[in-house]
Motif scaffolding. Structure first.
Motif, PDB file in Angstrom:
ATOM      1  N   VAL A  79       0.856  -1.197   0.000  1.00  0.00           N
ATOM      2  CA  VAL A  79       0.000   0.000   0.000  1.00  0.00           C
ATOM      3  C   VAL A  79       0.883   1.235   0.000  1.00  0.00           C
ATOM      4  CG1 VAL A  79      -1.786   1.254   1.264  1.00  0.00           C
ATOM      5  CG2 VAL A  79      -1.765  -1.251   1.285  1.00  0.00           C
ATOM      6  N   ALA A  80       0.669   2.147  -0.955  1.00  0.00           N
ATOM      7  CA  ALA A  80       1.471   3.378  -1.025  1.00  0.00           C
ATOM      8  C   ALA A  80       0.627   4.499  -1.611  1.00  0.00           C
ATOM      9  CB  ALA A  80       2.722   3.148  -1.881  1.00  0.00           C
ATOM     10  N   PHE A  81       0.290   5.500  -0.772  1.00  0.00           N
ATOM     11  CA  PHE A  81      -0.484   6.635  -1.290  1.00  0.00           C
ATOM     12  C   PHE A  81       0.459   7.704  -1.835  1.00  0.00           C
ATOM     13  CE2 PHE A  81      -0.097   7.482   3.342  1.00  0.00           C
ATOM     14  CZ  PHE A  81       0.551   8.720   3.320  1.00  0.00           C
ATOM     15  N   ASP A  82      -0.101   8.644  -2.580  1.00  0.00           N
ATOM     16  CA  ASP A  82       0.652   9.744  -3.184  1.00  0.00           C
ATOM     17  C   ASP A  82       1.051  10.711  -2.072  1.00  0.00           C
ATOM     18  OD1 ASP A  82       1.483  12.103  -4.437  1.00  0.00           O
ATOM     19  OD2 ASP A  82       0.148  11.807  -6.158  1.00  0.00           O
ATOM     20  N   VAL A  83       2.300  10.641  -1.645  1.00  0.00           N
ATOM     21  CA  VAL A  83       2.769  11.415  -0.489  1.00  0.00           C
ATOM     22  C   VAL A  83       2.732  12.917  -0.771  1.00  0.00           C
ATOM     23  CG1 VAL A  83       4.712  11.847   1.050  1.00  0.00           C
ATOM     24  CG2 VAL A  83       4.216   9.512   0.288  1.00  0.00           C
ATOM     25  N   GLU A  84       3.190  13.322  -1.952  1.00  0.00           N
ATOM     26  CA  GLU A  84       3.237  14.758  -2.281  1.00  0.00           C
ATOM     27  C   GLU A  84       1.822  15.364  -2.263  1.00  0.00           C
ATOM     28  OE1 GLU A  84       4.762  17.655  -5.922  1.00  0.00           O
ATOM     29  OE2 GLU A  84       5.496  15.581  -5.775  1.00  0.00           O
ATOM     30  N   ARG A  85       0.867  14.625  -2.821  1.00  0.00           N
ATOM     31  CA  ARG A  85      -0.513  15.111  -2.838  1.00  0.00           C
ATOM     32  C   ARG A  85      -1.066  15.185  -1.417  1.00  0.00           C
ATOM     33  NH1 ARG A  85      -5.629  12.632  -3.256  1.00  0.00           N
ATOM     34  NH2 ARG A  85      -7.181  13.767  -4.490  1.00  0.00           N
ATOM     35  N   ARG A  86      -0.796  14.155  -0.615  1.00  0.00           N
ATOM     36  CA  ARG A  86      -1.248  14.136   0.781  1.00  0.00           C
ATOM     37  C   ARG A  86      -0.688  15.338   1.545  1.00  0.00           C
ATOM     38  NH1 ARG A  86      -1.727  10.695   5.421  1.00  0.00           N
ATOM     39  NH2 ARG A  86      -2.931   9.137   4.256  1.00  0.00           N
TER      40      ARG A  86
ATOM     41  N   LEU B 228     -14.417  21.906   1.922  1.00  0.00           N
ATOM     42  CA  LEU B 228     -13.764  21.039   0.940  1.00  0.00           C
ATOM     43  C   LEU B 228     -12.276  21.309   1.029  1.00  0.00           C
ATOM     44  CD1 LEU B 228     -13.855  19.043  -1.452  1.00  0.00           C
ATOM     45  CD2 LEU B 228     -13.988  21.031  -2.963  1.00  0.00           C
ATOM     46  N   VAL B 229     -11.499  20.263   1.297  1.00  0.00           N
ATOM     47  CA  VAL B 229     -10.048  20.381   1.404  1.00  0.00           C
ATOM     48  C   VAL B 229      -9.433  19.477   0.355  1.00  0.00           C
ATOM     49  CG1 VAL B 229      -8.045  20.086   2.886  1.00  0.00           C
ATOM     50  CG2 VAL B 229     -10.212  20.860   3.873  1.00  0.00           C
ATOM     51  N   THR B 230      -8.740  20.073  -0.607  1.00  0.00           N
ATOM     52  CA  THR B 230      -8.063  19.306  -1.654  1.00  0.00           C
ATOM     53  C   THR B 230      -6.578  19.648  -1.624  1.00  0.00           C
ATOM     54  OG1 THR B 230      -8.178  20.911  -3.476  1.00  0.00           O
ATOM     55  CG2 THR B 230     -10.175  19.622  -3.012  1.00  0.00           C
ATOM     56  N   ASP B 231      -5.838  19.074  -2.559  1.00  0.00           N
ATOM     57  CA  ASP B 231      -4.426  19.414  -2.661  1.00  0.00           C
ATOM     58  C   ASP B 231      -4.214  20.766  -3.335  1.00  0.00           C
ATOM     59  OD1 ASP B 231      -5.532  18.060  -4.889  1.00  0.00           O
ATOM     60  OD2 ASP B 231      -3.547  17.784  -5.750  1.00  0.00           O
ATOM     61  N   GLU B 232      -5.245  21.287  -4.031  1.00  0.00           N
ATOM     62  CA  GLU B 232      -5.116  22.538  -4.768  1.00  0.00           C
ATOM     63  C   GLU B 232      -5.571  23.748  -3.952  1.00  0.00           C
ATOM     64  OE1 GLU B 232      -4.102  23.109  -7.962  1.00  0.00           O
ATOM     65  OE2 GLU B 232      -3.507  21.010  -8.270  1.00  0.00           O
ATOM     66  N   ARG B 233      -6.610  23.573  -3.124  1.00  0.00           N
ATOM     67  CA  ARG B 233      -7.211  24.728  -2.456  1.00  0.00           C
ATOM     68  C   ARG B 233      -8.047  24.257  -1.270  1.00  0.00           C
ATOM     69  NH1 ARG B 233     -12.746  25.341  -4.443  1.00  0.00           N
ATOM     70  NH2 ARG B 233     -13.183  23.614  -5.856  1.00  0.00           N
ATOM     71  N   LEU B 234      -8.635  25.220  -0.600  1.00  0.00           N
ATOM     72  CA  LEU B 234      -9.593  24.909   0.463  1.00  0.00           C
ATOM     73  C   LEU B 234     -10.812  25.805   0.280  1.00  0.00           C
ATOM     74  CD1 LEU B 234      -9.596  27.245   3.041  1.00  0.00           C
ATOM     75  CD2 LEU B 234      -7.228  26.459   3.067  1.00  0.00           C
ATOM     76  N   ARG B 235     -11.963  25.254   0.675  1.00  0.00           N
ATOM     77  CA  ARG B 235     -13.230  25.992   0.611  1.00  0.00           C
ATOM     78  C   ARG B 235     -13.915  25.841   1.964  1.00  0.00           C
ATOM     79  NH1 ARG B 235     -16.996  23.419  -3.463  1.00  0.00           N
ATOM     80  NH2 ARG B 235     -17.859  22.323  -1.665  1.00  0.00           N
TER      81      ARG B 235
END
Length: 865
Positions: free
Chosen positions: A540-547, A578-585
């Motif tokens: 199991v390996a998630f996208d660390v940079e995105r996280r 909404l919390v994403t890797d690009e922005r927050l709302r």
């Protein structure tokens, strides 16, 4: 001296605490994670999952005083409030609960002891009902308590058999009644006169002992349980020796304060009861995050507010008054419910704003209703009138029904519903939604989340889904869902999006596009290369940079929430995120636009905390302890008994299961991008942090630099240069308008030479060149003044459009109407128009026909004059 309502509440909770019950705070009026309920309407609502066996608590006995609202949906007492002795929109339900611990004997003994020993009610004044087949309850009441058989009434209806639904936990009830005496009309339970007021139900003991199957089979529950409910207002009326709930201390004081505020002299007026009741439900609903709107819970709140305002108007209130009662309510109930104090500013503001808006239309709506009543030829107000008042003036049907009842009328409810249905059909729009995996798929598995401190690990595939079905193999190129026994992937929840990454086995690679929850399981959605099998081991390996980018935005959201409360007030509550890797709302409760200065303060506070590099602390705490410590809980969210508390210094403390940075310095920079309203009383902020915040600032700087270059200045001089250009533009526009007026005047002098006479009346009919359509009205007025008596037809045209105007001096309107003439011309150029007899305008879309249309004016007038 009899006990106060507050003393009775405390006595009840203390009594059951002494019997080993955990005191549990009232839950929100908005049920967490329960779409079947509009509002919390019973003490057992917050324990529903415990009774169902899907949730466990550290205690198996509990007691509470639960705030309840019955004003919408299945349980709706709104129209009865103020007209009966015991109906309320808001009430408190005292309850004691056993989750598989004690059962009928103890429940009955506790109730009897509390009523007769603690409250000292005379035993001879009490009688009970039981379900007709419940011999066990009969035996306890008769032989353990010692009630005579004539005081134990068997009831065969559902009144004495409770169920959670068509299936599930259920069982018989035993209700305790108080006898007010022979001087009050009414019969014992089960008699034709039972609806009288002599015998009043005060406590319902529910014995949950069966699990009803879909076929009606009643299987015994492995852990029979107890759920009881006693209305605080009802028992207070009995203890305080009054017959109506509205005569107890809380209501007497609220009614007294209401009478002073609205200037009422008759303390028995039913409108005072309505207002006193409604200030309780409205204040607590707003405190729990409900805001007035046109749908759902917000619409019910709006209806209650408007009903209170109408009754205040009926009492003669000359100004907005309802919000002024919040202080009086705080005096009565603030000690028991400190949230009234904490949210008083918000409650008052919401109520005042809503009343001001409704007051503008109340008088007009009442006039229309009264006019309709005068024209009635029966005692029924037509459904279309009820609908018009609702649709046009915001009069809820129950408010119209209130007025009707006062005048001994009824409303045509079927006609109103038909009009509502017709409107819904007109407004209905087809919508297509992607099926949510959480709804499409069901999993009975559970997964452990390891993502707080692990990046990669080994796990076992415990469930596979493809094409909406459970499978044992996902083949190459196939989309599917993989459920693992443990996973470091964060499943979307609490506003934080799910992780992406890879699952790798000996036979394939699963590209995870999203991670969601399926009940207690962590489900990885994606596509496979090779194949994936059930029960195999995977890496199991998630996208660390995105996280990492998500963590930065999530922690920034917490800081912003705390900063908003500091800058705008404690009434600010999260309404969504909404919390994403690009922005927050971030959506939050606030009743006006946030100013630029306030947004700047929020940014400054957040960035101060970032520079302080506060260490982030996480701790598992008991829910009640966490709230007592000041941790912010999200409105409408349902929490476990033990919760995860995320703290950043003393600045921010929230209940949160999401992933975060280890210290605030990792956020780097926080920048608000936009702020705006998305619903009544709800604002939205969009922001960026970390690397994206730097990119945003650099992009803005580049735009400013380009703009400064275009205006031939440097960025520091940009504002001065723009102000200079705006002033120059204003001067140029004024000069242009002056030239246009001069040109129009010059053209007007030439136009007057085209005036002819028809039967002794001056007529001007012409097309103008180089004149804007908006100048025509002024030119007609000018020509009227110059000609004194005349009929004037002017037109301007371009390649696609015609603008027409007709002016007739007042001495000639008896012969020629401007509207008739302008329509005669307009019809020939593909248009139509209208206006007053002395001035009318029109448009057209066929400029090629304008010359012939204007030429026909003379012949038309010759026939008229």
């Amino acid at each position: 001296m009899s006990m106060t309502t507050a003393e009775i509440r405390c006595a009840f909770l203390d009594f059951f605490a002494s019997k080993g019950h955990q005191k549990v705070s009232s839950s929100s009026l908005v049920p967490g994670d329960d779409p079947t309920l509009l509002f919390t309407n019973a003490g057992m609502n917050q324990f529903k999952d415990v009774f169902l066996g899907t949730e466990s608590r550290s205690y198996d006995r509990a007691t509470s005083s639960q705030r309840c609202v019955r004003a919408g949906g299945k349980h709706n007492d709104l129209e009865n409030v103020g007209y009966t002795a015991r109906h309320h929109t808001f009430f408190e339900m005292l309850g004691n609960f056993s989750f598989g611990d004690y059962f009928k004997t103890e429940a009955i003994q506790f109730a009897w002891e509390f009523l007769t020993k603690e409250l000292k009610l005379p035993a001879e004044k009490l009688l009970v009902t039981i379900y007709h087949e419940d011999d066990e309850a009969f035996d306890i009441w008769a032989n353990t308590i010692g009630l005579s058989e004539d005081k134990i009434i068997r009831i065969s209806t559902s009144d004495n058999f409770w169920s959670m639904g068509d299936t599930g936990p259920c069982g018989p009830c035993s209700e305790i009644f108080y006898d007010h005496g022979e001087h009050i009309w009414g019969g014992r339970p089960g008699t034709p006169e039972e609806d009288g007021d002599r015998f009043i139900e005060i406590w319902n003991l529910v014995f949950m002992q069966f699990n009803r199957q879909a076929d009606g089979t009643m299987d015994p529950l492995p852990k029979p349980s107890i759920d009881t409910g006693m209305g605080l207002e009802r028992i207070s009326a009995i203890i305080q020796n009054v017959h109506s709930n509205y005569e107890i201390d809380i209501f007497e004081n609220l009614i007294e304060d209401t009478a002073k505020i609205v200037g009422a002299t008759d303390k028995q007026d039913k409108s005072l009861r309505v207002i006193a009741d409604h200030i309780r439900s409205c204040s607590f609903l707003i405190s729990d995050g409900v805001l007035p709107s046109n749908e759902g819970r917000g619409y019910v709140l709006r209806r209650i507010i408007r009903r209170a305002v109408r009754h205040g108007n009926k009492l003669g209130a000359s100004d907005v008054f309802f919000y002024r009662l919040v202080a009086a309510l705080e005096t009565q109930m603030g000690d028991a419910y400190p949230e009234l104090k904490d949210n008083r500013q918000l409650i008052e503001k919401v109520l005042k704003t809503e009343e001001e808006q409704f007051s503008r239309t109340l008088e007009r709506g009442m006039n229309i209703l009264n006019d309709a009543i005068k024209e009635l030829d029966s005692d029924v107000i037509p459904g279309e009138v009820v609908f018009k008042l609702y649709d046009t003036y915001g009069f809820p049907a129950d408010l119209t029904n209130d007025v009707a009842r006062e005048k001994n009328l009824t409303i045509d409810e079927d006609g109103f519903k038909a009009a509502m249905d017709a409107q819904r059909k007109r407004a209905q729009q087809a919508s297509q939604f992607d099926t949510d995996y959480n709804e499409q798929l069901k999993s009975n598995c559970s997964s452990d989340f390891l993502g707080y401190d692990k990046i990669t690990h080994q796990a076992k595939v415990i469930e596979l889904f493809a094409e909406g079905k459970s499978v044992e193999l996902i083949n190459d190129g196939q989309q599917g869902v993989v459920v693992l026994d443990q996973s470091a992937f964060y499943a979307e929840s609490g506003g934080q999006i799910g992780d992406t990454g890879q699952l790798t086995s000996s036979t394939g690679v699963f590209e995870v596009k999203d991670t969601v929850k399926l009940g207690n399981a962590i489900a990885h959605k994606g596509v496979v290369t090779g194949n994936f099998k059930l029960n195999e081991q995977v890496n199991v390996a998630f996208d660390v940079e995105r996280r990492e980018a998500i963590k930065v935005n999530h922690s920034a959201t917490h800081l912003m929430h705390a900063a908003l409360k500091q800058v705008l007030g404690e009434h600010v509550n999260q309404k969504g995120s909404l919390v994403t890797d690009e922005r927050l709302r971030f959506d939050f409760s606030h009743f006006e636009a946030v100013t630029a200065q306030e947004l700047q303060k929020v940014e400054t506070l957040v960035n101060e905390q970032i520079r302080m590099n506060q260490t982030l602390q996480t701790k598992l705490m008991n829910l009640e302890e966490a709230k007592a410590a000041g941790a912010m809980a999200l409105f409408g969210e349902k929490y476990e008994e033990d919760v995860r508390v995320v703290s950043m210094g003393e600045f921010s403390m929230e209940l949160c299961g999401g992933t975060h940075v280890t210290s605030t310095g990792e956020i780097g920079l926080f920048k608000i991008v936009s702020e705006g309203g998305i619903a009544a009383g709800v604002r939205r902020i969009e922001a960026v942090s970390g690397e994206k915040a730097v990119e945003f600032v650099q992009s803005r700087e580049l735009q400013i630099s380009k703009l400064a270059g275009l205006l031939k200045t440097d960025p520091d001089g940009l504002v001065a240069r723009i102000e200079q250009m705006l002033e120059r533009n204003k001067a140029t526009e004024k000069e242009l308008d002056k030239l246009k007026q001069q040109l129009a005047a010059s053209a007007g002098a030439d136009v007057l030479s085209q005036v002819i006479e028809i039967n002794g009346i001056k007529v001007l009919s012409t097309q103008l060149q180089g004149v804007e359509a908006k100048a025509l009205r002024a030119m007609v007025d000018d020509f009227k003044n110059q000609l004194s008596s005349a009929i004037i037809v002017l037109a301007v045209a371009d390649t696609n459009k015609v603008s027409l105007i007709v002016g007739v001096t007042k001495d000639l309107i008896a012969k020629v109407k401007a509207g008739e003439l302008v329509n005669f011309v307009a019809q020939q150029v593909g248009g139509k128009g209208g206006g007053r007899p002395d001035m009318a305008q029109a448009g057209g879309t066929q400029p090629e026909n304008l010359d012939s249309a204007l030429s026909s004016v003379h012949a038309w007038l010759n026939d008229k004059l």
